[in-house]
Design a protein around this motif. Structure first.
Motif: not given
Length: 95
Positions: A28-49
């Protein structure tokens, strides 16, 4: 065999929920088209943590394992997710 491996099943579920929230906020913070769906979002968040906790422990001498689900941990997870999302967008748009 017990499901209470590495902090238990509920610990893994809570990290997944935490990852979804952090990843969604980073997208939501980073503008632009986001590749990936729900699982990519979850993995990005867990990796980000993981990345954010590691970086905050280096920079601010913060111990993320001693204070789970804190405000500092949440902010560092979002910052880590933003870094991973930036890298993910660069890699995914090249291919």
């Amino acid at each position: 065999m017990s499901v209470l491996i590495f902090g238990g099943l509920w610990n893994w579920i809570s990290w997944a929920i935490f990852g979804v929230i952090a990843g969604a906020l980073a997208k939501w913070i980073m503008p632009g088209k986001d590749p990936g769906g729900f699982f990519v979002t979850m993995l990005i968040g867990i990796g980000g943590a993981i990345l954010g906790g590691w970086l905050s422990s280096l920079i601010f001498d913060y111990n993320p394992s001693a204070d789970n689900w804190s405000f500092v941990g949440f902010i560092s997870a979002i910052v880590g997710a933003l870094i991973i999302l930036f890298i993910w967008k660069k890699v995914a748009t090249r291919s």
